[in-house]
Design a protein around this motif. Structure first.
Motif, short mmCIF file in Angstrom:
data_model
loop_
_atom_site.label_atom_id
_atom_site.label_comp_id
_atom_site.label_asym_id
_atom_site.label_seq_id
_atom_site.Cartn_x
_atom_site.Cartn_y
_atom_site.Cartn_z
N ILE A 187 0.85 -1.18 0.00
CA ILE A 187 0.00 0.00 0.00
C ILE A 187 0.89 1.23 0.00
O ILE A 187 2.06 1.19 0.39
CB ILE A 187 -0.96 0.03 1.22
CG1 ILE A 187 -0.16 0.22 2.52
CG2 ILE A 187 -1.82 -1.20 1.27
CD1 ILE A 187 -1.05 0.47 3.72
N SER A 188 0.33 2.34 -0.48
CA SER A 188 1.05 3.61 -0.54
C SER A 188 0.34 4.60 0.38
O SER A 188 -0.69 5.17 0.01
CB SER A 188 1.09 4.14 -1.97
OG SER A 188 1.78 5.38 -2.03
N PRO A 189 0.84 4.82 1.59
CA PRO A 189 0.15 5.72 2.52
C PRO A 189 0.34 7.18 2.14
O PRO A 189 1.33 7.56 1.52
CB PRO A 189 0.81 5.40 3.86
CG PRO A 189 2.19 4.95 3.49
CD PRO A 189 2.05 4.24 2.17
N PHE A 190 -0.63 8.00 2.51
CA PHE A 190 -0.48 9.45 2.36
C PHE A 190 0.60 9.94 3.30
O PHE A 190 0.68 9.52 4.45
CB PHE A 190 -1.80 10.16 2.67
CG PHE A 190 -2.80 10.09 1.56
CD1 PHE A 190 -2.67 10.89 0.43
CD2 PHE A 190 -3.87 9.22 1.63
CE1 PHE A 190 -3.60 10.82 -0.60
CE2 PHE A 190 -4.80 9.15 0.61
CZ PHE A 190 -4.66 9.95 -0.51
N VAL A 191 1.45 10.83 2.80
CA VAL A 191 2.50 11.41 3.64
C VAL A 191 2.35 12.91 3.62
O VAL A 191 1.77 13.50 2.69
CB VAL A 191 3.91 11.01 3.14
CG1 VAL A 191 4.12 9.52 3.25
CG2 VAL A 191 4.13 11.48 1.72
N SER A 192 2.85 13.56 4.63
CA SER A 192 2.80 15.02 4.74
C SER A 192 4.21 15.55 4.87
O SER A 192 5.17 14.79 5.09
CB SER A 192 1.95 15.44 5.94
OG SER A 192 2.49 14.90 7.14
N GLY A 193 4.34 16.87 4.74
CA GLY A 193 5.65 17.48 4.80
C GLY A 193 6.32 17.48 3.44
O GLY A 193 5.87 16.84 2.48
N ASN A 233 3.19 9.23 12.15
CA ASN A 233 2.21 10.03 11.40
C ASN A 233 2.60 10.22 9.95
O ASN A 233 1.98 11.02 9.24
CB ASN A 233 2.02 11.39 12.06
CG ASN A 233 3.35 12.11 12.27
OD1 ASN A 233 4.37 11.77 11.66
ND2 ASN A 233 3.35 13.10 13.16
N PHE A 234 3.65 9.51 9.46
CA PHE A 234 4.09 9.57 8.07
C PHE A 234 4.33 11.02 7.64
O PHE A 234 3.77 11.50 6.65
CB PHE A 234 3.09 8.89 7.14
CG PHE A 234 3.09 7.39 7.26
CD1 PHE A 234 4.15 6.65 6.77
CD2 PHE A 234 2.04 6.73 7.86
CE1 PHE A 234 4.15 5.27 6.88
CE2 PHE A 234 2.04 5.35 7.98
CZ PHE A 234 3.10 4.62 7.49
N THR A 235 5.17 11.73 8.39
CA THR A 235 5.53 13.12 8.09
C THR A 235 7.01 13.20 7.80
O THR A 235 7.84 12.69 8.56
CB THR A 235 5.18 14.05 9.27
OG1 THR A 235 3.78 13.94 9.54
CG2 THR A 235 5.54 15.48 8.95
N TRP A 236 7.35 13.84 6.66
CA TRP A 236 8.74 14.03 6.26
C TRP A 236 9.31 15.29 6.89
O TRP A 236 8.59 16.28 7.08
CB TRP A 236 8.86 14.15 4.74
CG TRP A 236 8.81 12.87 3.98
CD1 TRP A 236 7.80 12.42 3.19
CD2 TRP A 236 9.83 11.87 3.92
NE1 TRP A 236 8.11 11.20 2.64
CE2 TRP A 236 9.35 10.84 3.07
CE3 TRP A 236 11.08 11.72 4.51
CZ2 TRP A 236 10.11 9.71 2.79
CZ3 TRP A 236 11.82 10.59 4.22
CH2 TRP A 236 11.35 9.60 3.38
N SER A 237 10.60 15.28 7.15
CA SER A 237 11.33 16.48 7.55
C SER A 237 12.80 16.29 7.20
O SER A 237 13.29 15.16 7.16
CB SER A 237 11.17 16.75 9.06
OG SER A 237 11.68 15.66 9.82
N ARG A 238 13.45 17.40 6.92
CA ARG A 238 14.87 17.35 6.58
C ARG A 238 15.71 17.61 7.81
O ARG A 238 15.36 18.45 8.65
CB ARG A 238 15.21 18.36 5.50
CG ARG A 238 16.68 18.33 5.06
CD ARG A 238 16.91 19.08 3.79
NE ARG A 238 18.30 18.96 3.36
CZ ARG A 238 18.76 19.38 2.19
NH1 ARG A 238 17.93 19.94 1.32
NH2 ARG A 238 20.04 19.23 1.86
#
Length: 732
Positions: A187-193, A233-238
């Motif tokens: 599955i491909s979950p929704f991600v944020s950030g 929470n599937f959130t990206w950050s650098r």
């Protein structure tokens, strides 16, 4: 390893060159098509890669700067340096696919073909070196990921075996990884950030509930960024990285801090607690040996791990597994693109490299393979490849004896692949993606590490980023797989999740101890038992009525006799008595042994106490000496600090005096300049005086001459001698 269907290398490269209308590749009128609308910078890159692939490194003289076009071409080609021709071919195709993803379909529709058997156009130069002579491989019509073990042993062509239904990764919105309730499918979950840039040949690792992405390759450009994805929470950050401390220099000298992490790809990342270890990888300026860098996830700071011993040669595409306090490195590709199959071990406690000697038949040299650790002792290596071939073999290395072997596998034989990713969860090793020089591999394999049985866990369409090379996969919470990135005709930055169906753990089996089994056997041996009647081969005889014993009733026949019961009870009592006697004897012997040991210990204790007292006195004396030495060192340090302070004051005074002297020197320079100007004026006056003196001398000489002539005229008149006419006077 292109992911779309089509010819293999080098034919794929020459076909792409003709489609891109590179000069010298479109000689036939039947092959002429409208050139693709490429950007100028992409055209320069394609030109440079074509020259590098067909001719080699740039040895042509640099054009004049006024020729802007040729100068730009030369600069782009020269920047490739010693890039291998084969690598240039692959980069050419990938760059074109980024600009024109459907170039192959357009080339087929436009009737672009190759004019010679080996795929190269008639007018195109052959690439130098052995890399150009790549054996052509026929691309399979469709990804056939499985064959039977018997067919593989007989060298049969791979045949599609039964496998799960092909399912497109479902895009769904989930709160966290643990909340995913769909099993046995990607599955491909929704991600944020903000997402990381697309890439492949990167590495990922999980620390706690955070997934770290480090480096990678995007269009031939190596990356050194670091990103983190929260699995909650599937959130990206650098991550803002901090580089290692610069080398110590003098106080007044400038300090140049090295970059946090050099751009690299094809490296390995190992998670150790809250630390990430980056091992090896391809870089633009590689060191002679493999470099190990440490990243503290709590402080976001990189540091270089100083190692000793026989460090392996610099490389990329290798595998590294962590076995206790050791890192085991295998294979890869060195700076000259030479494939390797050596084994090296780094002890994390001593920071020392070792190159153990191995026995058995090792895997052939390869890169872009995968490896995992099993039972804390065995390293398994699967797949990988060379420029022309991909492998599907499985090798096992015993990390105690360093002996290579080939375990016997069962189930469907996996399709050869390279550039895949893998991770072990429990007793199952999952193999994800990869390519075979013609297309991406769409199946996700599962190897049972107890029975070495292959099976297919899931299958996806070949156009997804799961069926790509250079992707990375990790285990999250030992519950499922998280995959990121890859190259499948285009670079990816997508996240995919796979959760296998949970398997119930078997209940523990109660095993009776050996002593209990021996006691039960002793009781059974002492209790009387009726021997089983022997079977006779003679026909049964009819007993006579006189000698026939009275028949027993069924109830009496099934009851044990009173005598047998008493014998059994007596035997049990005797066994219990004997057991108690043996136990008492053992206890008495144990008491005697303990008494002897105590006596020995009493004797040894006295000597040990005396030795301990002496050692204590010696240690106290050493501690006192160390304290005195420390006090002395502190005094010296204070004296040095005082001297340093005095030195700073003297230096400041000297600096002020130097500034004053510099000001005075400046004033003196102004005065000297003024004096020089005046001196120049004096010199001019002296010249004028000389000129006037010369004129005065000439005037005096003329006057003297006139006077002399006048005197000589009077004398001639007195003597009557005629005077000679002057040359200026006319003669009569």
């Amino acid at each position: 390893m292109a992911s779309s269907a089509g010819p293999s290398y080098p034919d794929r490269f020459y076909l792409a060159a003709k489609y891109a209308s590179i000069p010298g590749t479109c000689e036939g009128a039947e092959d002429r098509v409208q050139p693709p609308p490429l950007r100028d910078d992409s055209k320069l890159v394609l030109y440079a890669l074509y020259q590098q692939a067909t001719i080699g490194p740039c040895n042509a003289p640099k054009p004049w700067s006024w020729n802007v076009v040729e100068s730009a071409k030369w600069t782009s080609w020269n920047a490739l340096g010693r890039t291998a021709p084969v690598e240039a071919m692959r980069l050419f195709v990938r760059t074109l696919e980024e600009e024109e993803p459907d170039w192959f379909a357009k080339a087929t529709e436009g009737g672009i073909t190759l004019n010679v058997a080996n795929g190269a156009p008639d007018s195109s130069p052959k690439a130098p070196g052995p890399e150009a002579a790549v054996p052509q491989q026929k691309a399979p019509a469709a990804p056939a990921p499985a064959t039977t073990a018997k067919e593989a042993a007989n060298g049969a062509t791979p045949v599609v075996a039964s496998k799960p239904e092909v399912k497109e990764p479902e895009v769904t919105r989930v709160e966290s990884f643990r909340s995913i309730s769909k099993f046995d499918q990607w599955i491909s979950p929704f991600v944020s950030g903000r997402r990381p840039p697309p890439r492949y040949q990167h590495e990922v690792a999980v620390v706690g509930d955070q997934l770290f992405v480090v480096g990678g390759n995007s269009g031939g450009r190596y990356l050194n960024d670091l990103w983190v994805l929260s699995l909650e929470n599937f959130t990206w950050s650098r991550v803002e990285q901090i580089g290692p401390a610069p080398p110590s220099k003098e106080e007044d000298a400038p300090l140049l801090a090295p970059p946090p992490l050099p751009p690299l790809a094809g490296h390995s990342i190992i998670a150790s607690g809250s630390t990430l270890l980056a091992v090896g990888g391809h870089t633009k300026e590689p060191a002679p040996t493999v470099q190990v860098r440490s990243f503290d996830t709590t402080t976001s700071k990189w540091s270089i791990l100083e190692t000793t011993g026989d460090a392996p040669a610099a490389r990329g595409g290798q595998t590294v597994v962590k076995a206790g306090s050791r890192l085991v490195l295998f294979g890869g590709e060195d700076r000259k693109r030479k494939l390797l199959n050596d084994v090296h071990v780094l002890d994390l406690e001593t920071k020392a490299w070792d190159s153990p000697s191995t026995s058995g038949a090792p895997p052939s040299p390869r890169c872009d393979h995968t490896a995992t650790l099993h039972n804390g002792r065995y390293m398994l290596v699967f797949g990988g490849g060379t420029l022309a071939n991909c492998y599907n073999d499985l090798h096992l290395l015993d990390l105690e004896t360093f002996e290579w072997s080939r375990p016997e596998t069962h189930g469907d034989t996996p399709h050869p692949r390279s550039g895949h990713a893998s991770v072990a969860i429990g007793d199952t090793w999952y193999i994800v993606g990869g390519g075979d020089n013609a297309h991406g591999i769409a199946d996700t394999l599962a190897l049972n590490l107890n029975s070495f049985t292959w099976s297919v866990a899931a299958t996806v369409p070949t156009k997804t980023s799961i069926a790509s090379e250079g992707l990375s996969v990790v285990a999250a919470y030992e519950e499922g797989l998280v995959a990121f990135g890859g190259y499948n005709g285009r670079y990816s930055n997508e996240i995919h999740v796979f959760k296998p169906t949970p398997v119930e753990k078997p209940k523990p089996v109660m095993v009776r101890s050996k002593s209990a089994e021996n006691a039960a056997a002793a009781v059974a041996a002492k209790s009387p038992s009726k021997p089983a009647p022997e079977k006779s081969t003679d026909p049964p005889k009819k007993p006579s009525s006189a000698a026939a014993p009275p028949e027993e009733s069924p109830v009496e026949a099934t009851r044990p006799s009173r005598e047998a019961a008493e014998n059994e009870k007596r035997a049990k009592r005797e066994a219990e008595a004997k057991s108690r006697a043996e136990e008492e004897a053992r206890a008495k012997a144990e008491d005697e042994r303990i008494a002897r040991v105590r006596q020995e210990m009493d004797g040894k204790s006295k000597s040990a106490i005396e030795a301990a007292v002496k050692a204590k006195e010696k240690a106290e004396a050493a501690a006192n000496a160390a304290v005195a030495e420390l006090a002395k060192t502190k005094q010296e340090l204070n004296a040095l600090k005082s001297k340093r302070l005095d030195g700073h004051q003297e230096l400041e005074t000297a600096r002020k005096a130097l500034a004053s002297e510099q000001q005075r020197c400046f004033q003196l320079e102004v005065e000297v300049s003024s004096l020089k100007q005046q001196l120049g004026n004096v010199e001019a006056l002296e010249q004028e005086i000389k000129l006037l003196r010369r004129k005065a001398e000439q005037s005096e000489a003329a006057a003297a001459s006139a006077k002399q002539q006048q005197q000589s005229g009077i004398f001639s008149w007195i003597t009557g001698t005629p005077q000679a006419p002057s040359p200026d006077e006319p003669r009569s």
